[in-house]
Design a protein around this motif. Structure first.
Motif, PDB file in Angstrom:
ATOM      1  N   GLU A 200     -17.746  23.603 -12.838  1.00 50.63           N
ATOM      2  CA  GLU A 200     -18.580  22.930 -11.469  1.00 50.63           C
ATOM      3  C   GLU A 200     -18.118  23.880 -10.189  1.00 50.63           C
ATOM      4  O   GLU A 200     -19.033  23.899  -9.547  1.00 50.63           O
ATOM      5  CB  GLU A 200     -18.164  21.545 -11.643  1.00 50.63           C
ATOM      6  CG  GLU A 200     -18.815  20.710 -13.009  1.00 50.63           C
ATOM      7  CD  GLU A 200     -18.281  19.212 -12.887  1.00 50.63           C
ATOM      8  OE1 GLU A 200     -17.511  18.738 -11.900  1.00 50.63           O
ATOM      9  OE2 GLU A 200     -18.649  18.718 -13.837  1.00 50.63           O
TER      10      GLU A 200
ATOM     11  N   THR B  86     -19.902  27.094 -10.008  1.00 50.06           N
ATOM     12  CA  THR B  86     -21.504  26.741  -9.846  1.00 50.06           C
ATOM     13  C   THR B  86     -21.629  26.409  -8.494  1.00 50.06           C
ATOM     14  O   THR B  86     -22.720  26.738  -7.535  1.00 50.06           O
ATOM     15  CB  THR B  86     -21.781  25.528 -10.842  1.00 50.06           C
ATOM     16  OG1 THR B  86     -21.775  25.909 -11.937  1.00 50.06           O
ATOM     17  CG2 THR B  86     -23.341  25.166 -10.519  1.00 50.06           C
TER      18      THR B  86
ATOM     19  N   LYS C 169     -13.970  22.193 -17.300  1.00 49.37           N
ATOM     20  CA  LYS C 169     -15.222  21.465 -16.949  1.00 49.37           C
ATOM     21  C   LYS C 169     -15.088  21.516 -15.487  1.00 49.37           C
ATOM     22  O   LYS C 169     -16.381  22.201 -14.795  1.00 49.37           O
ATOM     23  CB  LYS C 169     -15.240  20.258 -17.488  1.00 49.37           C
ATOM     24  CG  LYS C 169     -16.585  19.463 -16.727  1.00 49.37           C
ATOM     25  CD  LYS C 169     -16.735  18.217 -17.255  1.00 49.37           C
ATOM     26  CE  LYS C 169     -17.683  17.169 -16.630  1.00 49.37           C
ATOM     27  NZ  LYS C 169     -17.610  15.818 -16.702  1.00 49.37           N
TER      28      LYS C 169
END
Length: 97
Positions: free
Chosen positions: A61, A64, A57
């Motif tokens: 992130e 991104t 995760k």
């Protein structure tokens, strides 16, 4: 002589029974340890899986955020170029007057 042998065998039997009792206690203790270690291992695997999921995760992130930074840097560069062109045009207009 037979009584002495009987006493000896009784002693050996008693000692063997004590050894068996000691070994049975060791078995119970070791089975308890195995159960605790198995439990700890399962918990560790669960935590490891959770950490791996959290890592994935966070890596998503991060990707991104890095993509967004790259996009913003490109936008900033584009805007800086436009600003420089506008300044150049303004200076050209001022010098013409």
């Amino acid at each position: 002589d037979a009584n002495r042998q009987i006493s000896e065998y009784k002693f050996k039997l008693s000692k063997a029974e004590q050894d068996i009792t000691t070994l049975e206690q060791n078995i119970v203790r070791l089975e308890g340890q195995v159960a605790r270690y198995k439990n700890a291992s399962e918990n560790a695997e669960k935590v490891e899986d959770e950490l791996k999921a959290e890592k994935r995760k966070l890596q998503r992130e991060l990707r991104t955020a890095l993509d967004k930074i790259e996009e913003m840097e490109m936008t900033n560069s584009h805007l800086m170029k436009r600003l420089e062109k506008m300044k150049a045009n303004r200076n050209a207009l001022l010098s013409q007057q």
